[in-house]
Motif scaffolding. Sequence first.
Motif, PDB file in Angstrom:
ATOM      1  N   LEU A 120      -4.580  -3.298  16.728  1.00  0.00           N
ATOM      2  CA  LEU A 120      -5.067  -2.019  16.217  1.00  0.00           C
ATOM      3  C   LEU A 120      -5.201  -1.000  17.347  1.00  0.00           C
ATOM      4  CD1 LEU A 120      -7.882  -3.077  13.701  1.00  0.00           C
ATOM      5  CD2 LEU A 120      -5.489  -2.501  13.227  1.00  0.00           C
ATOM      6  N   LYS A 127       0.840  -1.206   0.000  1.00  0.00           N
ATOM      7  CA  LYS A 127       0.000   0.000   0.000  1.00  0.00           C
ATOM      8  C   LYS A 127       0.876   1.258   0.000  1.00  0.00           C
ATOM      9  CE  LYS A 127      -1.966  -1.154   3.926  1.00  0.00           C
ATOM     10  NZ  LYS A 127      -1.279  -2.431   4.200  1.00  0.00           N
ATOM     11  N   GLY A 144      -0.686   4.868   9.952  1.00  0.00           N
ATOM     12  CA  GLY A 144       0.515   4.240  10.528  1.00  0.00           C
ATOM     13  C   GLY A 144       1.633   5.266  10.679  1.00  0.00           C
ATOM     14  N   PHE A 147       0.871   7.749  13.467  1.00  0.00           N
ATOM     15  CA  PHE A 147       1.114   7.157  14.789  1.00  0.00           C
ATOM     16  C   PHE A 147       2.615   7.033  15.072  1.00  0.00           C
ATOM     17  CE2 PHE A 147      -3.193   4.864  14.463  1.00  0.00           C
ATOM     18  CZ  PHE A 147      -3.815   5.821  15.237  1.00  0.00           C
ATOM     19  N   ARG A 155      11.446  -1.549  11.076  1.00  0.00           N
ATOM     20  CA  ARG A 155      10.401  -1.284  12.065  1.00  0.00           C
ATOM     21  C   ARG A 155      10.329  -2.387  13.113  1.00  0.00           C
ATOM     22  NH1 ARG A 155       5.123   0.300   8.651  1.00  0.00           N
ATOM     23  NH2 ARG A 155       4.187  -0.954  10.307  1.00  0.00           N
ATOM     24  N   ARG A 191      -0.395  -9.433  13.217  1.00  0.00           N
ATOM     25  CA  ARG A 191      -0.995  -8.408  12.358  1.00  0.00           C
ATOM     26  C   ARG A 191      -1.815  -9.054  11.236  1.00  0.00           C
ATOM     27  NH1 ARG A 191       4.258  -5.433  10.890  1.00  0.00           N
ATOM     28  NH2 ARG A 191       3.030  -4.065   9.579  1.00  0.00           N
ATOM     29  N   GLY A 250      -4.106   2.875   5.016  1.00  0.00           N
ATOM     30  CA  GLY A 250      -4.171   2.235   6.331  1.00  0.00           C
ATOM     31  C   GLY A 250      -5.390   2.646   7.144  1.00  0.00           C
TER      32      GLY A 250
END
Length: 215
Positions: free
Chosen positions: A58, A13, A32, A35, A160, A171, A85
Motif C-alpha cells: 500500500l 470493484k 489506484g 496513482f 498491469r 496484494r 479502492g
Amino acid sequence: MRLVMLGPPGAGKGTQVEILCEKLSVPRISTGAIFRDAVRKQTELGKKAMLYIDKGNLVPDDITDLIVKEHLLDTDCKKGFILDGFPRTVPQAEILDEIMDEMNMSLDAVVEIDVHSEEIIKRLEKRRSCPKCGRIYHLIFNPPENDNLCDDCNVELIHRKDDKREVILNRIEVYHEKTEPLRGYYRKASILKEVDGEQPIEDVLNSIMKMLNID
Ligand code: ADP
Ligand code: ADP
Ligand code: ZN
C-alpha cells in the motif's frame, strides 16, 4: 448516493463502479487509477507511489489521504460519488469520516464484494485494461470484441505490471492484514452491505442495485 467499494484485488470493484457511476451519474474516485496516472506522467507523486505499487504494497496513508481529500474537494459531488479502492486501512477510514464531517456529508453504504483467492488469481492474471479510457476487460470472462483492442478506443490493451502472480499473492496478503478490518469498522457503523462477487458481472450488478434500492 455516496458509496465506498470494498473488496480484495480482482473482486470486480472497478468493473461494477464503471457501470454504477454511469447509471447514477456520479463521479468515480479511484485511488489506484489516480496513482497509475501519476506514475505514467512521472510526477513526484508517481515516482513515490510506484515504489509501493510495483511490489503490491500500500502507498502510505499520509500520501493517499491527501490525494483523496483533494479529489473529493475538487470533484462535483452534489449528486454523490463512488470511492473505488479507498479506504484500504482503518486510519484511512477514520480520515474519510473526518472529511465527510467537514463536508457535512455521510456515507450511504459500503459495498463489499467477496471473492476467494483462487478466483482472484484467475481474474487478475488475465485482466487487461485500456490505457486510454481505463475500461476493464478479461481475456476469457469479459473479452474485447477485437483481439486485445479496446471496444471504445481501438487502442491496444495493457496488462498491469502488478497483475503478475507473486505481486498478486502479496496484494491478497496485504488485503487480509490491512483492509479486511474495515469490515468490522463499517459493520459497526451499520452501513456494510456484502455481495457475492463470484457470480457473472450482470448478476453482481443486480445484487448491488437491489441492496441499494436502485432501479
Ligand atoms: P478490482 O477493481 O476489484 O481489482 P476489476 O473490476 O478490475 O477488479 O476486475 C478484475 C478482473 O476480473 C477483470 O479482468 C474483470 O474483467 C474481471 N471480472 C470482474 N467482475 C467479474 C465477474 N463477476 N466474473 C468474472 N470476471 C470478472
Ligand atoms: P486493485 O483493485 O486491483 O487492487 P487498485 O487499482 O485499486 O488495484 O490499486 C492498485 C495499487 O495502488 C494498490 O496495490 C496500492 O499499491 C495502490 N493503492 C490504491 N489505493 C490505495 C489506498 N487506498 N491506499 C494505499 N495504496 C493504494
Ligand atoms: Zn478505451
